[in-house]
Design an enzyme around this catalytic site. Structure first.
Site, PDB file in Angstrom:
ATOM      1  N   LYS A 234       0.840  -1.201   0.000  1.00  0.00           N
ATOM      2  CA  LYS A 234       0.000   0.000   0.000  1.00  0.00           C
ATOM      3  C   LYS A 234       0.876   1.254   0.000  1.00  0.00           C
ATOM      4  O   LYS A 234       0.595   2.231  -0.703  1.00  0.00           O
ATOM      5  CB  LYS A 234      -0.939  -0.017   1.215  1.00  0.00           C
ATOM      6  CG  LYS A 234      -2.044  -1.061   1.046  1.00  0.00           C
ATOM      7  CD  LYS A 234      -2.823  -1.361   2.324  1.00  0.00           C
ATOM      8  CE  LYS A 234      -3.815  -2.490   2.053  1.00  0.00           C
ATOM      9  NZ  LYS A 234      -4.564  -2.919   3.240  1.00  0.00           N
TER      10      LYS A 234
ATOM     11  N   ASP B  55     -10.775   2.829   3.837  1.00  0.00           N
ATOM     12  CA  ASP B  55     -11.200   1.460   3.543  1.00  0.00           C
ATOM     13  C   ASP B  55     -12.697   1.346   3.271  1.00  0.00           C
ATOM     14  O   ASP B  55     -13.181   0.284   2.897  1.00  0.00           O
ATOM     15  CB  ASP B  55     -10.851   0.549   4.738  1.00  0.00           C
ATOM     16  CG  ASP B  55      -9.605  -0.275   4.447  1.00  0.00           C
ATOM     17  OD1 ASP B  55      -9.266  -0.428   3.262  1.00  0.00           O
ATOM     18  OD2 ASP B  55      -8.989  -0.769   5.412  1.00  0.00           O
TER      19      ASP B  55
ATOM     20  N   GLN C   3      -4.837  -1.270   9.487  1.00  0.00           N
ATOM     21  CA  GLN C   3      -4.641  -2.607   8.907  1.00  0.00           C
ATOM     22  C   GLN C   3      -5.169  -3.678   9.860  1.00  0.00           C
ATOM     23  O   GLN C   3      -4.793  -3.717  11.032  1.00  0.00           O
ATOM     24  CB  GLN C   3      -3.153  -2.824   8.605  1.00  0.00           C
ATOM     25  CG  GLN C   3      -2.859  -4.142   7.911  1.00  0.00           C
ATOM     26  CD  GLN C   3      -3.471  -4.247   6.512  1.00  0.00           C
ATOM     27  OE1 GLN C   3      -3.389  -3.316   5.720  1.00  0.00           O
ATOM     28  NE2 GLN C   3      -4.103  -5.362   6.221  1.00  0.00           N
TER      29      GLN C   3
END
Ligand code: NDP
Length: 306
Positions: free
Chosen positions: A52, A119, A96
């Site tokens: 990422k 997200d 995460q």
């Protein structure tokens, strides 16, 4: 021959479309920023976060990573999130998952400001999705829709079956397909006669987490099969069974000690589907591209207040 839906090609296209938008913001003195929390030592998470950050660098997005230790407390993570919520140079926040066991993940995720939810999984943004209002969408489902659209796979009026009802994949992809006017069925571990339900699908999305479970008798000839599953198998016997003793695959297994397998049987899907996503190289690459897209959109101020 079935059409292979190439996620790497679509990811590259999305990334190159994002690049000038990032450059325009940077030129205006407003470089987008992504804050990433990587708590603990989960090896899979470390690889995901590295990729990422690499994607951020490729686009010119500024990233900031915090790596609290395995024994971090829920409150400490919430403090980081709250600091970033208040900072103008952080447009997107990514926590995460999975977080260490003692952490209350729900509380941490709820602390993220909805318009910085890179997200797209904050309940506020789930509500926006249900109501078909603009807002960040969950990355993997959004990537699947991009793939279908860019390959011109018809959705409106089609029967879509989603196997899996998780909050990050199954439910949101079902809603996105519904908004595109598919007739959608969501299946799960208690669904009766799953193969028969799946055989009704023009578009079959497998988001299960079980290696090669979707065999030929689940697939209507000519259907589009989207395989979300990423299952690492470390038994040579299982690899030999799934890949039917393919010398290349077994050599790859012997080199790495494991192989990545989707939820669909790779031979059956290639034989019966009209179009399908390979594993690897299908859905996987799109997830990060859509994370970048959410971050850029947030920076451009398109997400709006909740
Ligand atoms: P979850 O474990 O959260 O959900 C799995 C779903 O599959 C559940 O709804 C479960 O049903 C259902 N299920 C399990 N076994 C069966 C069965 N035998 N028959 C029917 N349904 C079944 O997984 P995720 O949604 O998080 O992930 C699914 C897969 O996608 C995993 O392999 C994961 O690694 C992968 N993934 C890939 C991503 C990518 O970028 N490519 C991103 C995210 C996930 P029930 O609810 O009844 O338990």
């Amino acid at each position: 021959m079935p059409q292979i839906l190439d996620g790497i090609r679509v990811r590259d296209a999305i990334m190159s479309e994002l690049q000038p938008r990032v450059a325009a913001m940077a030129a205006a003195g407003r470089t987008p920023g992504l804050g990433v929390i990587l708590a603990g030592h989960d090896p899979g998470s470390q690889i995901y976060v590295r990729n990422k950050i690499k994607a951020c660098q490729q686009l010119g997005i500024r990233s900031e990573t915090r790596t609290p230790p395995e024994d971090v407390a829920t409150g400490e993570l919430i403090e980081i999130v709250q600091e970033w919520n208040g900072r103008r140079d952080i447009d997107g926040i990514l926590v995460q998952l999975p977080l260490p066991r003692q952490v209350d993940s729900k509380r941490v995720l709820l602390a993220v400001a909805p318009d910085k939810d890179a997200d797209g999984i904050h309940p506020c943004n789930v509500g926006r999705l249900v109501a078909a209002l603009p807002g960040p969408r969950a990355c993997t489902p959004a990537g699947i829709l991009e793939l279908l659209k860019r390959y011109g796979i018809p959705i409106a009026g089609k029967r879509a079956v989603v196997v899996g009802r998780s909050d990050i994949v199954g439910k949101p992809v079902a809603l996105l397909l519904l908004h595109e006017h598919a007739t959608v069925t969501i299946c799960h571990s208690k669904t009766a006669d799953l193969p028969a339900v799946c055989r009704e699908a023009d578009i079959l999305v497998a988001a299960i987490g079980r290696a090669a479970m979707i065999t030929g008798d689940y697939i209507k000839p000519g259907a589009t099969v989207i395989d979300v599953g990423m299952n690492r198998i470390d038994s040579r016997g299982e690899a030999a069974r799934i890949f039917r003793d393919s010398a290349d695959k077994l050599a790859a297994f012997d080199k790495k000690g494991s192989l990545l397998v989707g939820d669909a049987d790779p031979f059956d899907v290639a034989e019966k589907a009209g179009a399908y996503t390979p594993v690897p190289g299908g859905v996987g690459p799109l997830t990060i591209a859509m994370l970048m897209a959410n971050t850029v959109a947030a920076a451009e101020g398109r997400a709006g207040p909740c």
